[in-house]
Design a protein around this motif. Sequence first.
Motif, PDB file in Angstrom:
ATOM      1  N   MET A   1       0.847  -1.173   0.000  1.00 43.03           N
ATOM      2  CA  MET A   1       0.000   0.000   0.000  1.00 43.03           C
ATOM      3  C   MET A   1       0.894   1.238   0.000  1.00 43.03           C
ATOM      4  O   MET A   1       1.832   1.336   0.780  1.00 43.03           O
ATOM      5  N   ALA A   2       0.606   2.184  -0.846  1.00 42.67           N
ATOM      6  CA  ALA A   2       1.381   3.420  -0.909  1.00 42.67           C
ATOM      7  C   ALA A   2       0.897   4.399   0.157  1.00 42.67           C
ATOM      8  O   ALA A   2      -0.281   4.383   0.542  1.00 42.67           O
ATOM      9  N   ARG A   3       1.784   5.231   0.627  1.00 45.87           N
ATOM     10  CA  ARG A   3       1.432   6.231   1.636  1.00 45.87           C
ATOM     11  C   ARG A   3       0.287   7.113   1.151  1.00 45.87           C
ATOM     12  O   ARG A   3      -0.547   7.562   1.939  1.00 45.87           O
ATOM     13  N   GLU A   4       0.223   7.349  -0.160  1.00 47.26           N
ATOM     14  CA  GLU A   4      -0.825   8.207  -0.718  1.00 47.26           C
ATOM     15  C   GLU A   4      -2.216   7.616  -0.504  1.00 47.26           C
ATOM     16  O   GLU A   4      -3.214   8.328  -0.550  1.00 47.26           O
ATOM     17  N   GLY A   5      -2.303   6.302  -0.266  1.00 45.18           N
ATOM     18  CA  GLY A   5      -3.580   5.650  -0.028  1.00 45.18           C
ATOM     19  C   GLY A   5      -4.026   5.691   1.418  1.00 45.18           C
ATOM     20  O   GLY A   5      -5.061   5.129   1.770  1.00 45.18           O
ATOM     21  N   LEU A   6      -3.260   6.351   2.276  1.00 40.23           N
ATOM     22  CA  LEU A   6      -3.564   6.446   3.702  1.00 40.23           C
ATOM     23  C   LEU A   6      -4.032   7.845   4.072  1.00 40.23           C
ATOM     24  O   LEU A   6      -3.616   8.829   3.461  1.00 40.23           O
ATOM     25  N   THR A   7      -4.889   7.925   5.085  1.00 42.86           N
ATOM     26  CA  THR A   7      -5.310   9.212   5.634  1.00 42.86           C
ATOM     27  C   THR A   7      -4.482   9.486   6.875  1.00 42.86           C
ATOM     28  O   THR A   7      -4.535   8.733   7.849  1.00 42.86           O
ATOM     29  N   ARG A   8      -3.709  10.562   6.851  1.00 45.61           N
ATOM     30  CA  ARG A   8      -2.860  10.928   7.990  1.00 45.61           C
ATOM     31  C   ARG A   8      -3.735  11.479   9.118  1.00 45.61           C
ATOM     32  O   ARG A   8      -4.557  12.356   8.913  1.00 45.61           O
ATOM     33  N   LEU A   9      -3.539  10.950  10.320  1.00 45.87           N
ATOM     34  CA  LEU A   9      -4.280  11.403  11.491  1.00 45.87           C
ATOM     35  C   LEU A   9      -3.424  12.261  12.412  1.00 45.87           C
ATOM     36  O   LEU A   9      -3.956  12.954  13.274  1.00 45.87           O
ATOM     37  N   THR A  10      -2.100  12.196  12.268  1.00 48.43           N
ATOM     38  CA  THR A  10      -1.190  12.945  13.141  1.00 48.43           C
ATOM     39  C   THR A  10      -0.030  13.485  12.323  1.00 48.43           C
ATOM     40  O   THR A  10       0.152  13.123  11.169  1.00 48.43           O
ATOM     41  N   GLY A  11       0.764  14.312  12.946  1.00 51.30           N
ATOM     42  CA  GLY A  11       1.988  14.798  12.315  1.00 51.30           C
ATOM     43  C   GLY A  11       1.782  16.062  11.489  1.00 51.30           C
ATOM     44  O   GLY A  11       0.681  16.561  11.338  1.00 51.30           O
TER      45      GLY A  11
END
Length: 68
Positions: A1-11
Motif C-alpha cells: 500500500m502506498a502512503r498516498e492511499g492512507l489518511t494521515r491522522l497525526t503529524g
Amino acid sequence: MAREGLTRLTGTGSGNCNKNDCPNVYRTDKGSIVVQGDLSDAFTPSQGEGLVEIPASVLKEAVRALGW
C-alpha cells in the motif's frame, strides 16, 4: 500500500522522519490503523509482525482526528 492511499491522522504532513515528522498514525481505506514510529525491542513478535513505539500524545491526537 502506498502512503498516498492512507489518511494521515497525526503529524505535520511532511512524511519525512528526518524533519521531526514522526511518529505518525494513519487510517487505511478499510478503516484499519497503520502506525509509523521507532522500532521497539520490548519483546520478539511473531514472524511477519513488528513492534513500534509511539508516545501516548500521538494516539490522543489520532483519536481526536477520528472524532472518537
